[in-house]
Scaffold this motif. Structure first.
Motif, PDB file in Angstrom:
ATOM      1  N   PRO A  56       0.578  -1.366   0.086  1.00  0.00           N
ATOM      2  CA  PRO A  56      -0.516  -0.534  -0.013  1.00  0.00           C
ATOM      3  C   PRO A  56       1.158   1.640  -0.147  1.00  0.00           C
ATOM      4  O   PRO A  56       0.808   2.475  -0.569  1.00  0.00           O
ATOM      5  CB  PRO A  56      -1.030  -0.022   0.956  1.00  0.00           C
ATOM      6  CG  PRO A  56      -0.159  -0.962   2.135  1.00  0.00           C
ATOM      7  CD  PRO A  56       1.136  -1.927   1.215  1.00  0.00           C
ATOM      8  N   HIS A  57       1.971   1.084  -0.083  1.00  0.00           N
ATOM      9  CA  HIS A  57       2.874   2.321   0.599  1.00  0.00           C
ATOM     10  C   HIS A  57       3.813   2.878  -1.305  1.00  0.00           C
ATOM     11  O   HIS A  57       4.143   3.239  -0.932  1.00  0.00           O
ATOM     12  CB  HIS A  57       3.679   2.303   2.119  1.00  0.00           C
ATOM     13  CG  HIS A  57       3.250   1.821   2.793  1.00  0.00           C
ATOM     14  ND1 HIS A  57       2.161   3.297   3.833  1.00  0.00           N
ATOM     15  CD2 HIS A  57       3.096   1.066   3.868  1.00  0.00           C
ATOM     16  CE1 HIS A  57       1.474   2.906   4.425  1.00  0.00           C
ATOM     17  NE2 HIS A  57       1.734   1.155   4.944  1.00  0.00           N
ATOM     18  N   TYR A 105      -2.899  -6.505   6.274  1.00  0.00           N
ATOM     19  CA  TYR A 105      -2.888  -5.657   5.307  1.00  0.00           C
ATOM     20  C   TYR A 105      -1.694  -6.694   4.627  1.00  0.00           C
ATOM     21  O   TYR A 105      -0.490  -7.221   5.702  1.00  0.00           O
ATOM     22  CB  TYR A 105      -2.452  -4.296   5.297  1.00  0.00           C
ATOM     23  CG  TYR A 105      -1.541  -4.151   6.251  1.00  0.00           C
ATOM     24  CD1 TYR A 105      -1.932  -3.896   6.986  1.00  0.00           C
ATOM     25  CD2 TYR A 105      -0.056  -3.466   5.668  1.00  0.00           C
ATOM     26  CE1 TYR A 105      -0.838  -3.423   8.260  1.00  0.00           C
ATOM     27  CE2 TYR A 105       0.470  -2.968   6.262  1.00  0.00           C
ATOM     28  CZ  TYR A 105       0.494  -2.677   7.660  1.00  0.00           C
ATOM     29  OH  TYR A 105       0.956  -2.344   8.582  1.00  0.00           O
ATOM     30  N   CYS A 136      -1.495   0.483   6.883  1.00  0.00           N
ATOM     31  CA  CYS A 136      -1.982  -0.394   5.695  1.00  0.00           C
ATOM     32  C   CYS A 136      -3.124   0.804   4.144  1.00  0.00           C
ATOM     33  O   CYS A 136      -2.973   0.090   3.197  1.00  0.00           O
ATOM     34  CB  CYS A 136      -3.822  -1.112   5.854  1.00  0.00           C
ATOM     35  SG  CYS A 136      -4.814   0.327   5.996  1.00  0.00           S
ATOM     36  N   SER A 137      -2.287   2.258   4.948  1.00  0.00           N
ATOM     37  CA  SER A 137      -2.928   2.125   3.534  1.00  0.00           C
ATOM     38  C   SER A 137      -1.758   4.018   3.649  1.00  0.00           C
ATOM     39  O   SER A 137      -1.129   4.489   4.571  1.00  0.00           O
ATOM     40  CB  SER A 137      -4.191   2.355   3.504  1.00  0.00           C
ATOM     41  OG  SER A 137      -5.006   3.860   4.966  1.00  0.00           O
ATOM     42  N   LYS A 138      -2.001   5.105   2.979  1.00  0.00           N
ATOM     43  CA  LYS A 138      -0.859   5.764   2.825  1.00  0.00           C
ATOM     44  C   LYS A 138      -1.679   6.958   3.775  1.00  0.00           C
ATOM     45  O   LYS A 138      -1.185   7.514   4.498  1.00  0.00           O
ATOM     46  CB  LYS A 138      -1.207   6.908   1.863  1.00  0.00           C
ATOM     47  CG  LYS A 138      -0.126   5.928   0.513  1.00  0.00           C
ATOM     48  CD  LYS A 138       0.433   6.563  -0.563  1.00  0.00           C
ATOM     49  CE  LYS A 138       1.442   6.167  -0.860  1.00  0.00           C
ATOM     50  NZ  LYS A 138       1.611   6.302  -2.247  1.00  0.00           N
ATOM     51  N   ALA A 170      -9.821   0.976  -0.662  1.00  0.00           N
ATOM     52  CA  ALA A 170      -9.360   0.888  -1.588  1.00  0.00           C
ATOM     53  C   ALA A 170     -10.472   0.597  -2.880  1.00  0.00           C
ATOM     54  O   ALA A 170     -10.975  -0.098  -2.868  1.00  0.00           O
ATOM     55  CB  ALA A 170      -8.276   0.064  -1.904  1.00  0.00           C
TER      56      ALA A 170
END
Ligand SMILES: [Zn+2]
Ligand SMILES: [Zn+2]
Length: 327
Positions: A261-262, A280, A296-298, A316
């Motif tokens: 995710p990054h 994740y 788990c995400s930006k 997402a």
């Protein structure tokens, strides 16, 4: 880019038929061709990515309707007056693409060398080894050949041919430079390979320019090889540039990797997000970075850094479509 109405296209429990193909062929008016292809693709419900240029086309596309899928492949051959097209086909239960994107570019595979032209007589004739021939050379001439993976470092990491050199490059444009530094003798037999074969077509030209005339490529790349020779000289999985991330030895979508995710590299380390508790997968590089590894995400990374407060998980866009497809 063409946005299709996905709700009309995506059907639950029906596999996506996927085909990857390319051809170097003079196209006088790629923009005009783009319009024609867009129209046909919409008619047949085709999703995917097509790159068009004056030197040819390079595509990976998918469709859930088998008849439309076959009609699409036939249409391409007829449109460009081709006797055959080296289609590398596979299937996936989940959509490899969510839209259709047709791009006109100066090159259909980026080398940064628009002057590099594939002469017609060299196309699909010389310097190509079929999976059978490739396997034979690997087995019988093992000590005398140099095998080089022309793909990027993260593609190599997921899987490669036994004994292949890893150029450790970020993108294909770095390949010639890597090669020059290896001091390989010009009469040495060199075998190169990539995902579907197109990078090697240009790669061979660049190496020939440097005086290497004993270079061969794997015809149709790893995808074509795995179709005929799973669980032999190739170990691991093959990275693909769509939502599947990679395919296994049977050309089925990977069950090991997701995209980090990054940073977007293949990821296999399972963690739980400190902010939203969502499970994740994160990549090897980002797991070492303090500010990235816990989220788990930006979005979660940003929110967590801001106030260290728990919050809801944000789906997402791709996961949203998958959920809809499964219900
Ligand atoms: Zn990462
Ligand atoms: Zn989260």
């Amino acid at each position: 880019m063409t946005r299709l109405d996905l709700s009309d296209i995506l059907l639950p429990d029906t596999p996506f038929f996927i085909t990857a193909f390319y051809q170097f062929i003079p196209i006088t008016d790629p923009e005009k061709m783009k319009l024609q292809l867009t129209e046909k693709a919409q008619e047949l419900g085709i999703l995917g990515l097509i790159v068009l240029g004056t030197e040819g086309f390079n595509a990976t596309t998918c469709c859930q309707n088998k008849d439309h899928f076959e009609a699409w492949k036939k249409y391409f051959k007829e449109l460009f007056n081709l006797e055959s097209l080296n289609n590398k086909d596979s299937e996936s239960q989940l959509p490899p693409f969510l839209k259709l994107s047709i791009k006109v570019k100066p090159e259909i595979v980026t080398t940064g060398r628009t002057d590099l032209k594939l002469p017609k007589e060299k196309q699909n004739q010389n310097f190509h080894l079929s999976p059978d021939e490739w396997e034979e050379v690997l087995r019988s001439e093992k000590e005398d050949v140099v095998v080089i993976d022309t793909r990027n470092w993260y593609e190599y990491q997921l899987g490669t041919f036994n004994g292949a050199l890893n150029p450790n490059i970020e993108k294909f444009t770095e390949f010639p430079n890597y090669f020059k530094k290896q001091n390989i003798s010009p009469d040495k037999k060199i075998l190169i390979f990539c995902t579907g074969g197109i990078r090697c077509e240009k790669g061979i030209l660049e190496l020939q320019e440097e005086g290497f005339n004993n270079v061969y490529q794997l015809e149709g790349g790893i995808l074509n090889y795995l179709k005929e020779k799973p669980h032999q000289s190739f170990t691991g999985e093959c990275f693909v540039f769509d939502n599947r991330v990679a395919v296994d030895q049977e050309l089925k979508p990977t069950t090991i990797y997701k995209l980090c995710p990054h940073c977007g590299q293949p990821a296999a380390t399972r963690l739980q997000c400190v902010r939203c508790d969502h499970e994740y997968l994160i990549c090897e590089s980002c797991v070492k970075i303090e500010s990235k590894k816990d989220t788990c995400s930006k979005n979660c990374a940003f929110q967590w850094q801001l106030n260290k407060k728990k919050g809801p998980h944000q789906e997402a866009p791709y996961s949203k479509v998958i959920k809809k497809l499964k219900t």
